[in-house]
Design an enzyme around this catalytic site. Structure first.
Site, PDB file in Angstrom:
ATOM      1  CB  CYS A  33      -0.926  -0.035   1.213  1.00 26.17           C
ATOM      2  SG  CYS A  33      -1.660   1.535   1.657  1.00 26.17           S
ATOM      3  CB  CYS A  36       0.499   1.971   4.149  1.00 29.71           C
ATOM      4  SG  CYS A  36      -1.213   1.450   3.898  1.00 29.71           S
TER       5      CYS A  36
END
Lengths: 108, 285
Positions: A33, A36
Site C-alpha cells: 500500500c 501506507c
C-alpha cells in the site's frame, strides 16, 4: 516499518496492546500500500510527540486479516483511536498530520 | 521525487510539462488515458494557430509525444489524494505514491460530487481504488461505479480476484467490461448500511452488497486540496497562475473560460515558469 515508539502488533497480542494505555492508536497497513508508506513517518512523529500519553501500534493486515475484519477495516491506510480499549475515532486514507493531531487532541 | 507534478494530461498540462522540461526540471504528468480526454474525440480543431486542419486526437498525440521526448514522466492513473508534509507533496495515484515539490493543477473542469452515504461509509465498504482495497472484498458482493475504460478494467480486476461484481455507469455500453459482469445504467446512487455498507439504492432500486467502488475519472481539485480558493466555480489564480496555496499553480479550463486550447497552452507555460522560479528560489533560500 516499526520504530522505538511504534510497536508492530501481531494476532493475539492485539487485545493486550489495547490495554497498554488509556489512549491507543493503531495504524492498519500493508506492504503493497503506497499511501501506507507515505503515512508511516507521520505516525512515527506522532508516537514520539505524544509518547507516554498515547501508545502507537501498527497492524499488517496481510498477516492479521482477522483483526482488520473485527474492526471493519476495509481500506488502507486506516488509523483507529482507542480509549480504554474502545474505538472512539478513525481516519481513513492518506491524511495530513494536522488531521491526526486534531483527532488525538480531542481525546487527550 | 519530482520537481513538479502536473495533474492533467490535456493541452495545459502537456504545455506545462514541456516548459518545465525545457528548464530542466523533473516532471510527472498524472492523468487518465489520452483517449478519455474530450479533445481526443474532436474531429477538427479549427482555431489553433499553425495547424489549420488538425484533429483533436492528432494534436493531443503530438503534444504528448513532444513532452515525452523531452523527458516528462507519465503516470496513467487516477489521482486520489494529495497530502503536504516535510516540505513536499505526497500524491496518491491509485496504488502508487508520487512525491513532488510543486504542483500544477491542469485537470480541466471537474465538478465536485458526493453520493449520499459516500462519506459516512468511506473505509467501511466505500473505496476509491480497486487495486488498493479489492482484497478486502474477495468472495463478497460489490458494486463498481465508473465512466471510463480504466474503471471497466478495475471492475474486471475485482471479478478476477473473486469479487461478485455489478457495474454501474452513466455512460452507455459495456466497453471493456467482462461478459460475466452485469452492467446497469444509472442516474442516482445512494450508499446504505449500518456499521458497514449493506446495500446501495440505484435509481431507487436496492442492490445488496458489501462494498462500493466509486471510480470517478477525476477528483475535483477542491476535494483534493481543502483550502484551495475558488472564484465563480473555477480555481482562483493570478497572472502568474499562482493559486492561494504556496507552490501550487493552475492552468487551462480549471481556471475558467474560454475553454480553448490556445488559452490552456499559454497558461500551462506560465504556470510551469512560475513553478520553476519558485523552486529555484527555494533552493537558494
Amino acid at each position: 516499518m516499526a520504530s522505538a515508539n511504534v510497536k508492530q502488533v501481531q494476532g493475539a497480542e492485539f487485545a493486550n496492546f489495547l490495554g497498554e494505555n488509556r489512549l491507543v492508536m493503531v495504524d492498519f497497513w500493508a506492504n503493497w500500500c503506497g499511501y501506507c508508506h507515505a503515512l508511516s513517518p507521520v505516525i512515527e512523529q506522532l508516537a514520539e510527540e505524544y509518547a507516554g500519553k498515547l501508545s502507537v501500534g501498527k497492524v499488517d493486515t496481510d498477516s492479521n486479516g482477522a483483526i482488520a475484519g473485527e474492526f471493519n477495516v476495509m481500506g488502507l491506510p486506516t488509523v483507529l483511536l482507542f480509549e480504554n480499549g474502545k474505538e472512539v475515532d478513525r481516519l481513513v486514507g492518506a491524511m495530513p498530520k494536522d488531521a491526526f493531531v486534531k483527532m488525538i487532541e480531542k481525546h487527550l | 521525487m519530482y520537481d513538479i507534478a502536473v495533474l492533467g494530461g490535456g493541452p495545459a498540462g502537456l504545455a506545462a510539462a514541456v516548459s518545465a522540461r525545457v528548464r530542466s526540471k523533473t516532471v510527472a504528468v498524472i492523468s487518465n488515458a489520452m483517449t478519455e480526454n474530450g479533445l481526443y474525440r474532436s474531429k477538427l480543431v479549427p482555431n489553433y494557430p499553425g495547424v489549420p486542419d488538425i484533429s483533436g486526437s492528432a494534436l493531443l498525440e503530438a503534444m504528448h509525444a513532444q513532452a515525452e521526448k523531452l523527458g516528462a514522466g507519465f503516470v496513467e492513473k487516477r489521482l486520489l489524494s494529495a497530502v503536504y508534509g516535510n516540505g513536499q507533496w505526497y500524491l496518491g495515484a491509485e496504488d502508487e505514491m508520487i512525491e513532488a515539490r510543486a504542483l500544477i493543477l491542469a485537470g480541466g473542469v471537474v465538478r465536485s460530487e458526493r453520493f449520499a452515504g459516500e462519506e459516512k461509509f468511506l473505509g467501511r465498504g466505500v473505496s476509491y481504488c480497486a487495486t488498493c482495497d479489492g482484497m478486502f472484498f474477495r468472495e463478497k458482493h460489490v458494486v463498481v461505479y465508473g465512466e471510463t475504460a480504466a474503471a471497466e478494467r478495475e471492475a474486471n480486476y475485482l471479478r478476477e480476484i473473486g469479487c461478485i461484481v455489478v457495474y454501474l455507469s452513466r455512460r452507455d455500453g459495456k466497453g471493456a467490461l467482462a461478459d460475466t459482469i452485469p452492467f446497469l445504467r444509472m442516474r442516482t446512487l445512494e450508499v446504505c448500511g449500518e456499521e458497514t455498507v449493506q446495500r446501495v439504492l440505484v435509481d431507487g432500486e436496492t442492490i445488496q452488497c458489501d462494498g462500493v467502488f466509486l471510480l470517478r475519472p477525476s477528483v475535483a481539485p477542491v476535494d483534493l486540496l481543502p483550502g484551495l480558493a475558488l472564484e465563480e466555480g473555477h480555481i482562483a489564480v493570478n497572472r502568474a497562475m499562482e493559486t492561494n496555496l504556496p507552490g501550487v499553480y493552475a492552468a487551462g479550463d480549471c481556471t475558467g473560460k474560454p475553454y480553448q486550447i490556445a488559452k490552456a497552452v499559454g497558461e500551462g507555460q506560465v504556470a510551469a515558469l512560475s513553478a520553476v522560479a519558485w523552486l529555484d528560489q527555494r533552493k537558494d533560500g
